[in-house]
Design a protein around this motif. Structure first.
Motif, short mmCIF file in Angstrom:
data_model
loop_
_atom_site.label_atom_id
_atom_site.label_comp_id
_atom_site.label_asym_id
_atom_site.label_seq_id
_atom_site.Cartn_x
_atom_site.Cartn_y
_atom_site.Cartn_z
N ALA A 62 0.81 -1.16 -0.04
CA ALA A 62 -0.01 0.14 -0.08
C ALA A 62 1.19 1.23 0.05
N ALA A 63 1.85 1.06 0.80
CA ALA A 63 2.76 2.39 0.72
C ALA A 63 3.22 2.64 -0.29
N GLY A 64 4.00 1.50 -1.10
CA GLY A 64 4.67 1.61 -2.22
C GLY A 64 3.74 2.25 -3.44
N ALA A 65 2.46 1.76 -3.51
CA ALA A 65 1.91 2.35 -4.55
C ALA A 65 1.35 3.44 -4.22
N PHE A 66 1.11 4.15 -2.80
CA PHE A 66 0.67 5.65 -2.45
C PHE A 66 1.70 6.52 -2.71
N VAL A 67 2.95 6.20 -2.77
CA VAL A 67 4.21 7.01 -2.90
C VAL A 67 4.38 7.10 -4.31
N ALA A 68 4.31 6.05 -5.15
CA ALA A 68 4.46 6.48 -6.52
C ALA A 68 3.33 7.16 -7.14
N ASP A 69 2.16 6.91 -6.79
CA ASP A 69 0.88 7.69 -7.19
C ASP A 69 1.27 9.31 -6.84
N GLN A 70 1.31 9.45 -5.59
CA GLN A 70 1.69 10.91 -5.17
C GLN A 70 2.80 11.49 -5.98
N GLY A 71 3.86 10.68 -5.96
CA GLY A 71 5.12 11.36 -6.81
C GLY A 71 4.79 11.66 -8.47
N TRP A 72 3.82 10.57 -8.86
CA TRP A 72 3.71 10.92 -10.27
C TRP A 72 2.70 12.19 -10.50
N PHE A 73 1.82 12.29 -9.57
CA PHE A 73 0.74 13.32 -9.75
C PHE A 73 1.53 14.67 -9.16
N LEU A 74 2.54 14.89 -8.34
CA LEU A 74 3.02 16.02 -7.88
C LEU A 74 4.09 16.35 -9.09
N LEU A 75 4.76 15.47 -9.71
CA LEU A 75 5.49 15.74 -10.77
C LEU A 75 4.83 16.28 -11.96
N SER A 76 3.93 15.63 -12.23
CA SER A 76 2.90 16.32 -13.33
C SER A 76 2.06 17.43 -13.14
N ARG A 77 1.85 17.58 -12.06
CA ARG A 77 1.25 19.03 -11.71
C ARG A 77 2.15 20.06 -11.80
N HIS A 78 3.40 19.76 -11.19
CA HIS A 78 4.25 21.15 -10.87
C HIS A 78 5.27 21.16 -12.34
N ALA A 79 5.23 19.98 -13.13
CA ALA A 79 6.19 20.20 -14.32
C ALA A 79 5.47 20.10 -15.56
N GLY A 80 4.15 19.93 -15.62
CA GLY A 80 3.37 20.14 -16.61
C GLY A 80 2.87 21.51 -17.06
N THR A 81 2.55 21.61 -18.21
CA THR A 81 2.24 22.94 -18.69
C THR A 81 0.81 23.45 -18.39
#
Length: 72
Positions: free
Chosen positions: A53-72
């Motif tokens: 559960a922690a691995g899936a949560f960390v990866a999902d949140q990481g991809w979300f934050l990366l796309s939110r702040h690095a996306g256009t």
């Protein structure tokens, strides 16, 4: 040395970390393998479930934050 003996000797120590990393990178297959390790009694089911559960949560949140702040 067989794969089963390798998992039996290293499973209690590195099993939760491997399931965490596998669920963060790949997903369902690692969670299923963690469940099989817990079912065989090599490691506790609560540790395996929490790691998955922690691995899936960390990866999902990481991809979300990366796309939110690095996306256009």
């Amino acid at each position: 040395m067989s794969l089963e003996s390798l998992v039996a000797s290293w499973g209690p120590t590195w099993g939760p970390a491997a399931v965490f990393a596998g669920c963060a990178l790949e997903g369902e297959t690692s969670a299923i393998l963690g469940g099989m390790i817990a079912h065989r009694g090599i490691a506790g089911w609560l540790g395996m479930a929490a790691s998955a559960a922690a691995g899936a949560f960390v990866a999902d949140q990481g991809w979300f934050l990366l796309s939110r702040h690095a996306g256009t």
